[in-house]
Design an enzyme around this catalytic site. Structure first.
Site, PDB file in Angstrom:
ATOM      1  CB  SER A 255      -0.004  -4.549  -0.766  1.00  0.00           C
ATOM      2  OG  SER A 255       0.866  -5.513  -1.396  1.00  0.00           O
ATOM      3  CE  LYS A 256       3.160   2.628  -2.858  1.00  0.00           C
ATOM      4  NZ  LYS A 256       2.607   2.846  -1.275  1.00  0.00           N
TER       5      LYS A 256
END
Ligand code: GLU
Length: 488
Positions: A255-256
Site C-alpha cells: 500500500s501507499k
C-alpha cells in the site's frame, strides 16, 4: 488449445495512476501471450464513469509503452472489437442483462436499501455470508415486474445463482471450490442502467474470446460469479490464473505506506524500463533458481502461468533500486553518456553545450560506477556545470581544524601542477598530504567539499580534472573565505 486461440487481456480501471500490481499482471499476461504466439489485449474498464478520467488512460498507455509491453488489440491500437472501452458498450451489457431476465437467470429487484440491510444483518446475526438471504423473492412475477418498471419504479437486475457450488481449476492455485452459499445473487445492472464490474467484465471476456484470465488474487472470489454468468450467457469460461498478491518488505499488503505504488513514480524516479521489467517479472515467478538477472527474450522463452507461485510476492523498492544500479553499470558507455546528459539537463533545467558534454563524458565512467538511479546522475555531476552551494551537513563534518591548512596547501600544490590531468593532480595532492602530515580524510575531504559542495561525489582527482583549473582555484579561494568568515 492452438496458439491462435490464446487471447489474454489486462483490464485496468482508469481511476488512478497505473498501479504496480496491474503492471505485474500485465507483464505476466504479455509474457504468456508472447510465449504462446497468442494475442495480448488492453481493455479499459471504465464503467465507473464518475471516477474514470482520460488522463489516467494516457498514463496507462504511456506506462505500457515505456515498459515496451506492446499490445495487439485494445485501446489506441484498435482491433476487431471496437474501442475496447467499456463505457462504449453499455448497450451491449444491458442487452445481456435483459436476455438473462428473459431466460429466468436474472431478476429485477425492487427492494429498498433498508430492506436489503435487514436481510444482511439477519444473515450476519446467524453467522452466515451477508448475501445469504438476498435471493429472488418467491412472489416475483415477471408480469408484475414489467408493470412496476412501466410505472417508473427503480430496480437493479440481479443474477439468480443456481444454488450449487462452483469448482474450477486455477492454473496457479490448482483446484478451487466455492460453496453455494458464498456466491450471492450479485447485482449486474444498477438502477441507473449502468453495469457492474461482474457483468461488464464477463460479457467482454466472452465477446473478445478471452482464453486465459490472469489477474490478481484479490479477484478470486469474483471468479465463481463470472463462471456462472458465462455459462448462463451460453459461453465457455476461460482458464483462470490468480496471481499472488504483492506485499511490502514488512509482510503486509502493498500500500501507499510502503512508498510509491504507481508505475509513474518509478518512470519519473530514475528507473530503467529494462530493470523494472526484470524486477517485476520476479514478483511471483522465477526464471530459474540461480538466475535473477535476465532479459525480455529469455523471460519469454521460459515463462508459463503454471509456474507462478501461490504465496505472496514481496515488492521491495530497495531491491529494485539495487537491480537498477546493475542495469546502469552494464550499459554501453555511449548509451550511459547520453542518459547522463539527459539527467544533467533535467537537473539544470537547460541544455549542455559541446564543451560541457565533453567534460561530462570524461567523468561518465565514474558516475556509471556509482549511481543507482538515472535521477542521481544530475545532482552528482551538477558541480561541473553550475555554481555550487555547500551542503550544510557536509560542511560541518569536514571543515574542522586542519581544513584551513589543507585548503591553503592544496591551493599551492594545484597552482604548481603542470598538466591539468588526473595523474598530475593526484601526484601533487599526495605530495601535499605527506608534506603537511595530514591523512587523506583531513587533507582531501575539505577540497572535495570546496569544489563540489558535498562530501559524496565522484573520486576527487577525476572531479578536479574534469573542471577547468581556474574554476577549481576560485572555488578553493571561496571556501577559504568562508572558513575565515566562520572563524571570525
Ligand atoms: N478492472 C479490474 C482491475 O483493475 C480488472 C479486473 C480483471 O482483470 O478482471 O483490477
Amino acid at each position: 488449445m492452438n496458439s491462435s486461440s490464446v487471447r489474454l487481456r489486462i483490464a485496468p480501471s482508469p481511476t488512478g495512476y497505473l498501479h504496480v500490481g496491474n503492471v505485474r499482471a500485465a507483464l505476466f499476461n504479455w509474457l504468456y501471450a508472447r510465449r504462446t504466439g497468442g494475442v495480448f489485449i488492453i481493455r479499459i474498464d471504465d464503467t465507473d464513469q464518475a471516477r474514470s478520467d482520460d488522463r489516467y488512460i494516457e498514463d496507462i498507455v504511456e506506462g505500457f509503452r515505456w515498459l515496451d509491453l506492446d499490445w495487439d488489440e485494445g485501446v489506441e491500437v484498435g482491433g476487431p472489437y471496437g474501442t475496447y472501452r467499456q463505457s462504449d458498450r453499455f448497450d451491449r451489457y444491458r442487452e445481456a442483462a435483459g436476455s438473462l431476465v428473459e431466460s429466468g437467470r436474472a431478476y429485477y429487484d425492487f427492494r429498498s436499501a433498508a430492506e436489503l440491510d435487514e436481510l444482511r444483518s439477519r444473515a450476519r446475526g446467524e453467522k452466515r455470508p451477508p448475501g445469504y438471504y438476498i435471493r429472488r423473492p418467491p412472489d416475483s412475477d415477471p408480469e408484475d415486474q414489467r408493470r412496476q418498471l412501466a410505472a417508473g419504479e427503480r430496480a437493479v437486475i440481479r443474477f439468480s445463482t443456481p444454488g450449487r457450488p462452483v469448482e474450477f481449476h486455477d492454473l496457479v492455485r490448482g483446484r478451487v471450490r466455492f460453496e453455494a452459499d458464498t456466491i450471492d445473487d450479485f447485482v449486474m445492472l444498477r438502477s441507473d442502467g449502468s453495469p457492474t464490474y461482474h457483468l461488464a467484465s464477463t460479457v467482454d471476456d466472452i465477446d473478445y474470446r478471452i482464453s486465459h484470465v490472469a489477474r490478481g488474487e484479490d479477484l478470486l472470489s469474483s471468479t465463481p460469479k463470472h463462471i456462472l454468468l458465462t455459462e448462463a450467457l451460453g459461453g465457455e469460461h476461460p482458464e483462470y490464473a490468480h496471481l499472488p498478491l504483492l506485499f511490502g518488505p514488512d509482510g503486509r499488503k502493498l500500500s501507499k505506506r510502503h512508498g510509491d505504488t504507481s508505475l509513474r513514480a518509478y518512470r519519473e524516479g530514475g528507473y530503467l524500463p529494462e530493470a523494472v521489467f526484470n524486477y517485476m517479472s520476479l514478483l511471483g515467478w522465477s526464471f530459474d533458481p540461480d538466475t535473477e538477472i535476465f532479459g525480455r527474450e529469455q523471460a519469454i522463452g521460459a515463462f508459463d502461468l503454471t509456474d507462478v507461485q501461490k504465496s505472496p510476492a514481496v515488492f521491495d523498492r530497495e531491491k529494485l533500486t539495487w537491480m537498477n544500479g546493475l542495469y546502469m553499470r552494464s550499459m554501453e558507455a555511449t548509451d550511459f553518456v547520453a542518459l547522463a546528459a539527459d539527467s544533467v539537463e533535467a537537473d539544470l533545467g537547460r541544455s549542455l553545450d559541446d564543451e560541457e558534454r565533453g567534460r561530462l563524458a570524461e567523468l561518465a565512467p565514474l558516475l556509471q560506477e556509482r549511481t543507482r538511479l538515472t535521477t542521481d546522475i544530475g545532482p552528482a555531476a551538477r558541480f561541473l556545470f553550475c555554481d555550487i552551494a555547500y551542503d550544510a551537513k557536509a560542511w560541518r563534518k569536514v571543515m574542522k581544524a586542519h581544513a584551513r591548512q589543507a585548503l591553503v596547501a592544496a591551493r599551492a600544490a594545484l597552482d604548481a601542477v603542470g598538466d591539468w590531468t588526473t595523474g598530475d593532480i593526484e601526484q601533487a595532492l599526495r605530495a601535499m598530504l605527506a608534506a603537511e602530515g595530514l591523512n587523506a580524510r583531513k587533507g582531501w575531504q575539505p577540497i572535495r567539499v570546496a569544489i563540489t559542495g558535498t562530501n559524496i561525489s565522484p573520486p576527487l582527482f577525476e572531479s578536479l580534472a574534469a573542471l577547468p583549473r581556474d574554476v577549481v582555484m576560485a572555488r578553493i579561494a571561496a571556501a577559504l573565505d568562508e572558513v575565515t568568515r566562520a572563524e571570525s
